[in-house]
Scaffold this active site. Structure first.
Site, PDB file in Angstrom:
ATOM      1  N   TYR A  59       0.858  -1.193   0.000  1.00  8.46           N
ATOM      2  CA  TYR A  59       0.000   0.000   0.000  1.00  8.46           C
ATOM      3  C   TYR A  59       0.893   1.242   0.000  1.00  8.46           C
ATOM      4  O   TYR A  59       1.853   1.329   0.771  1.00  8.46           O
ATOM      5  CB  TYR A  59      -0.880   0.005   1.258  1.00  8.46           C
ATOM      6  CG  TYR A  59      -1.606   1.320   1.481  1.00  8.46           C
ATOM      7  CD1 TYR A  59      -2.891   1.515   0.998  1.00  8.46           C
ATOM      8  CD2 TYR A  59      -0.981   2.377   2.148  1.00  8.46           C
ATOM      9  CE1 TYR A  59      -3.544   2.723   1.186  1.00  8.46           C
ATOM     10  CE2 TYR A  59      -1.622   3.591   2.334  1.00  8.46           C
ATOM     11  CZ  TYR A  59      -2.899   3.760   1.848  1.00  8.46           C
ATOM     12  OH  TYR A  59      -3.538   4.953   2.009  1.00  8.46           O
ATOM     13  N   GLU A  72      -4.005   7.247  -3.354  1.00  4.72           N
ATOM     14  CA  GLU A  72      -3.617   5.921  -2.882  1.00  4.72           C
ATOM     15  C   GLU A  72      -3.321   5.020  -4.065  1.00  4.72           C
ATOM     16  O   GLU A  72      -4.068   5.046  -5.053  1.00  4.72           O
ATOM     17  CB  GLU A  72      -4.784   5.266  -2.122  1.00  4.72           C
ATOM     18  CG  GLU A  72      -4.975   5.750  -0.713  1.00  4.72           C
ATOM     19  CD  GLU A  72      -6.139   5.028  -0.037  1.00  4.72           C
ATOM     20  OE1 GLU A  72      -6.215   5.075   1.185  1.00  4.72           O
ATOM     21  OE2 GLU A  72      -6.961   4.417  -0.735  1.00  4.72           O
TER      22      GLU A  72
END
Ligand code: GDP
Ligand code: MN
Length: 383
Positions: free
Chosen positions: A103, A191
């Site tokens: 991530y 993101e």
């Protein structure tokens, strides 16, 4: 403003972050054609384009082994809803074989008053759970916007993710490009999750989410075009069109206030008297009755509102204009809940006359009005 994944991929592509190339389809036949073209007949991923995270878990991300299966997946997704949002488009991309999922995210951290880079080796569909239960598995780097994300600052989280130096260098470069994009477009969040690696050692971003700060949009007319009004909350759409600042909250006292500071003070006072505001709504400093109509339209559309509180401090805003707006709006709309009006300041006497004539009562004391609105919101429905 939320971007769709396909828009985010395209935008980040301009900053040198390369996603697997795909295409956007609005029909199953289009999805099949794209799959045949890009996948060489091999596996592709069909992805519902909605402004929601967790699509994978909700059935919005499906691997198809051939173009026919891609058309089937697209057929099931298009026209359905994912987490309550209508799917109008699907993105079809070649399937990547995944070895690891990391991530990488950037946010504006209000407490640190700085952009913060967040990185975790535990990427993929369970990142929210990781953040909640094992936050130590997420590395954070504060960024000084004067200098940007410096090479050594990117290297640390990159080597935290990957022992392999080639992968780590590629990841560090991606993080720097991501910050460049973040700053340039005025994002409040970007993101990439997952940032995947393949068994043969390539770094491949597979999903992108971008939220652009609405206050930045006047500086980026090209980005405004990326807005998808169809996928936004109807109340927020109406508010924006009418030039109102509006935020939906969970309570039952609908608030209609002029000025952001007074709106916040009003919300505090609602809570002080034991109520919960249903919204933050700033009709601004203008004297336009139409804004009041739009405001009432938004508030009355919310079924959890049990009482409506107007709190107007007349300065540039003229109280008589607001009064006319209230009278006009209540003629146009069926308001089924009690309205409490407090106004004071410019043209207060004229406003009170207008309201009294239309059958409303109004007060000039803020405490009195808020207490009454909270009482009415709470007492409605009880015998
Ligand atoms: P999200 O659930 O809305 O975040 O959608 P993502 O695009 O992140 O996809 C969810 C999950 O689907 C990812 O974490 C992957 O595990 C899987 N996935 C997405 N793209 C691919 C792909 O190209 N190949 C494979 N094997 N899995 C994928
Ligand atoms: Mn994702």
């Amino acid at each position: 403003m939320n971007l769709h994944e396909y828009q985010a991929r395209e935008l980040l592509g301009r900053y040198g972050i390369a996603f697997p190339h795909g295409g956007v389809a609005t029909t199953p036949a289009e999805a099949r054609d794209i799959a045949a073209r890009i996948g060489g007949g091999g596996p592709v991923v069909v992805k519902a384009q909605v402004h929601a995270g967790g699509r994978g878990k909700a059935g919005g991300v499906k691997v198809a082994s051939d173009p026919t299966e891609a058309a089937d997946h697209a057929g099931r997704m298009l026209g359905s809803t994912i987490r309550g949002l209508a799917v109008e488009r699907v993105l079809v991309v070649p399937a990547t074989t995944i070895a690891t999922e990391a991530y990488v995210g950037l946010i504006v951290d209000r407490e640190k008053q700085a952009p913060v880079l967040m990185v975790s080796a535990a990427g993929g569909v369970d990142i929210e759970e990781v953040a909640g239960t094992t936050p130590q598995r997420i590395q954070r780097v504060s960024i000084d916007p004067r200098y940007g994300l410096l090479p050594h600052q990117a290297a640390a989280p990159a080597f935290h993710l990957y022992r392999d130096a080639t992968l780590a260098r590629a990841a560090a470069e991606l993080m720097q490009r991501l910050y460049t994009a973040f700053y340039a477009i005025g994002a409040s969040l970007i993101e990439i999750n997952p940032l995947a690696t393949t068994p043969d050692g390539a770094l491949v971003p597979l999903d992108a989410k971008i939220v652009i700060d609405d206050s930045e949009l006047p500086r980026h007319p090209d980005l405004v075009e990326l807005r998808d009004p169809q996928s936004e909350d109807p109340a927020e759409r109406t508010a924006r069109a009418a030039g109102l600042s509006f935020i939906k909250l969970k309570g039952s006292v609908g608030c209609c206030v002029n000025g952001a500071g007074l709106a916040m003070a009003t919300m505090d006072l609602v809570k002080f008297y034991g109520g919960e505001p249903a919204n933050f709504l700033d009709i601004g400093g203008s004297s336009n009755p139409q804004k009041v109509v739009a405001a009432l339209q938004i508030i009355t559309a919310d079924s959890s509102v049990r009482a409506i509180l107007f709190n107007i401090f007349g300065g540039i805003t003229r109280c008589d204009d607001v009064a006319n707006g209230i009278v006009q709006a209540t003629r146009e709309l069926r308001v089924r809940v009690p309205i409490v009006i407090r106004l004071t300041g410019t043209n207060e006497a004229a406003a009170l006359a207008i309201l009294t004539q239309a059958g409303f009562s109004a007060v000039t004391d803020m405490d009195q009005a808020v207490e009454r609105a909270v009482y009415l919101a709470g007492s409605e429905g009880t015998p």
